[in-house]
Design a protein around this motif. Sequence first.
Motif, short mmCIF file in Angstrom:
data_model
loop_
_atom_site.label_atom_id
_atom_site.label_comp_id
_atom_site.label_asym_id
_atom_site.label_seq_id
_atom_site.Cartn_x
_atom_site.Cartn_y
_atom_site.Cartn_z
N PRO A 137 -0.68 58.28 -12.96
CA PRO A 137 -2.07 58.17 -12.50
C PRO A 137 -2.41 56.79 -11.96
N GLY A 138 -1.68 55.77 -12.39
CA GLY A 138 -1.95 54.42 -11.92
C GLY A 138 -1.79 54.25 -10.42
N VAL A 150 -9.17 61.70 0.25
CA VAL A 150 -8.18 62.18 -0.70
C VAL A 150 -8.01 63.69 -0.50
N VAL A 151 -6.76 64.12 -0.34
CA VAL A 151 -6.46 65.54 -0.19
C VAL A 151 -5.55 65.96 -1.33
N ILE A 166 -8.56 59.64 -9.59
CA ILE A 166 -9.18 59.84 -8.28
C ILE A 166 -10.68 59.56 -8.35
N ALA A 167 -11.29 59.87 -9.50
CA ALA A 167 -12.74 59.67 -9.65
C ALA A 167 -13.14 58.20 -9.53
N THR A 168 -12.18 57.29 -9.71
CA THR A 168 -12.50 55.86 -9.59
C THR A 168 -12.54 55.42 -8.13
N LEU A 169 -12.11 56.30 -7.22
CA LEU A 169 -12.11 55.98 -5.79
C LEU A 169 -13.45 56.37 -5.17
N GLY A 170 -13.65 55.96 -3.97
CA GLY A 170 -14.84 56.38 -3.23
C GLY A 170 -16.14 55.81 -3.76
N THR A 171 -16.08 54.68 -4.45
CA THR A 171 -17.31 54.09 -4.99
C THR A 171 -18.06 53.26 -3.95
N GLY A 172 -17.46 53.04 -2.81
CA GLY A 172 -18.11 52.30 -1.74
C GLY A 172 -17.55 52.72 -0.40
N GLY A 173 -18.35 52.65 0.65
CA GLY A 173 -17.90 53.06 1.96
C GLY A 173 -17.92 54.58 2.12
#
Length: 474
Positions: A137-138, A150-151, A166-173
């Motif tokens: 997961p890292g 993310v696909v 994956i939930a830690t991604l997409g926090t900006g932009g």
Amino acid sequence: MATATTHSQPPPHVIRHLRDNADVFAEKVFGDVLWSKQREVLQSVSRHSRTAVKSAHGVGKSWVAAHAVIWFLATRRPAEVLTTAPTWRQVERILWKEIKLAWGRAVPDIQALGVCLTTELKFGDGHAAYGLSTDDPGRFQGIHSPHLMVVVDEAAGVASSIFDAIATLGTGGEYRELLIGNPTSTDGRFYAAFQNAEALGYNCISIPADETPNFTGEPVPHKVARNLVTPQWVAERAVEWGAESTLYRARVDAEFPDGDEDNILVPLSWVQAACDRKPMGSDTKRQMGLDVARFGQDACSVAGRVGYDLCLLESLPGSTGTLEVAAWARNHALAFLKRHGGPVLVCVDEGYNPGIVDILRATPDDGIRYEPVSFGSTASDTEQHSNRRNEMLWGLRELFRSGNAEPDIAITATGPCVERLKAQVSSMRFGYDARLRPKVESKDDMKKRGLPSPDEGDAVALAFAATSEPDMWL
């Protein structure tokens, strides 16, 4: 002196239109003709941060995902796209195969932007799409980009720990997420996306087989129709798997299973996980199971395992004569011995054809031993099980259940028999008797529900059954 090739820049309004409409991008850049559900998925990816697609087999879900990957990367700068699936083989041979094929059809102006490798599409530093395995997961943490996608292919089989990362991604932009796959499990993020779509922010799309052009009559070119699921394939699966089976519901109707581990012998997600799993453990027991057909419409099945690896599963029509079945089983045992070494123990269902064991024993082979087993006989542990069949099938369930005391089953055998095994054990129900012992659904009750006889399942249960021959392995 040769003049360098120049690529004209489309007008700004055209660029904006392609950026905001992945379906139009697919038509203009690849020259593809989309059918209605393909267009719906690409429009959803264009307009929603999160899209989840549950689909039948053979609807081109990975094809659509590949086009979405290239669209996002080519219309944003800089951008990153992460793709994953339950196994590296699926990452490399399914989604990235489609990405490479699509890239090869792209117009020259798009191909000039980058280079497509085995599992990477690189436009420049910090501007690429790439495949990631799910063993760590890292790998999914610490990735940042102004434009990130993310696909997740075959999303029902991806572990919760990966989705947590994956939930830690997409926090900006700008962020896009596409989950696609057959609905084989009622656990995890993929299932939750459809149960709590509004709360989790997913636009959800279902694509059952009967909504594809070969069923609806939606006009599409022949080259599109020939790659989509057909009525003939569906009719064959209804006979082979049973129209009421969990596998049929997932791969034809695009519906999640009704049951769960509280009433299904082996949930479909457990079986699929076994197919994705590498063999574990050092146990090298070589054991085979031979299930003899009860009626002509049933099948004779043979299964073989080395340790906890189910590496053989084959079947014959139930109308095959006894001598032919015996010869076929012996040939499989000899081939198994030659390939994996010995000794090999063959557990033979003698319930409906007790003479077959005598036939097999009449021609002894060094390193092979045949043991008769009756599904209706008394269980070795009568406190826990009412008969041998319940004992063996429950033991099989426990081996599929992750976290048991023994290594989990891995299925390295492939082919139609494995698909039938999935359909059988994931549709077999169980309850409890008056003494609170597990009671597995009978073959007759399964047939009343329109399901075929679980012949491959019985053969596998025999292959993994505890036997009365403990000294054989010494």
